[in-house]
Design a protein around this motif. Structure first.
Motif: not given
Ligand code: DQA
Length: 146
Positions: A1-20
């Motif tokens: 059976m398929t199980k639901i997993i939440y993957i939760i990301n915190g601050p500034n991770l929306n900037l990945l690709g440009n950030r450091e």
């Protein structure tokens, strides 16, 4: 059976690709989400992928996961090193949780050496870039099967 997993990301991770990028690499958070969703098909996991820059919203995501999911994978980003609220929210979960990081905080500035989250999760995976997310998915899948 398929199980639901939440993957939760915190601050500034929306900037990945440009950030450091020398630390975090070129992948955007959207790239990572797509990789997780692709990999989830091999594991019979259904991924709910979240990001917020706001501490209280992350607490809400964790509480929501407690009601709806079989497990939580969380990259709390900078809140790893500061947040009693996220510590408490994770502590209240009955389902397993895994802390992840793209980088290896233990090799970085001393303020990153303390994790408020490590004490209340099943385990931590860090230092493997976007692969940390996939390794955590494998680990949580194994935990759920055991
Ligand atoms: C991070 C490490 C944290 O120390 C930092 O504040 C981040 C990202 C990582 O994924 O390597 O924002 O969680």
């Amino acid at each position: 059976m398929t199980k639901i997993i939440y993957i939760i990301n915190g601050p500034n991770l929306n900037l990945l690709g440009n950030r450091e990028t020398e630390i975090y690499g070129q992948s955007t958070l959207n790239d990572i989400e797509n990789k997780c969703k692709e990999y989830s098909k091999n594991l019979c996991l259904d991924i709910v992928f979240k990001q917020s820059n706001i501490e209280g919203e992350i607490v809400n995501f964790i509480q929501e996961a407690g009601n709806k999911a079989s497990g939580v994978i969380i990259n709390p980003a900078a809140y790893t090193h500061t947040s009693v609220a996220i510590h408490d929210a994770l502590k209240s979960l009955i389902v397993p949780s895994i802390e992840i990081h793209l980088s290896q905080p233990a090799k970085r500035e001393s303020f990153r050496h303390k994790s408020f989250v490590a004490e209340v999760v099943n385990g931590t995976i860090s230092g493997f870039g976007p692969n940390s997310y996939l390794l955590a998915m494998k680990a949580i899948d194994d935990l759920l099967k055991s």
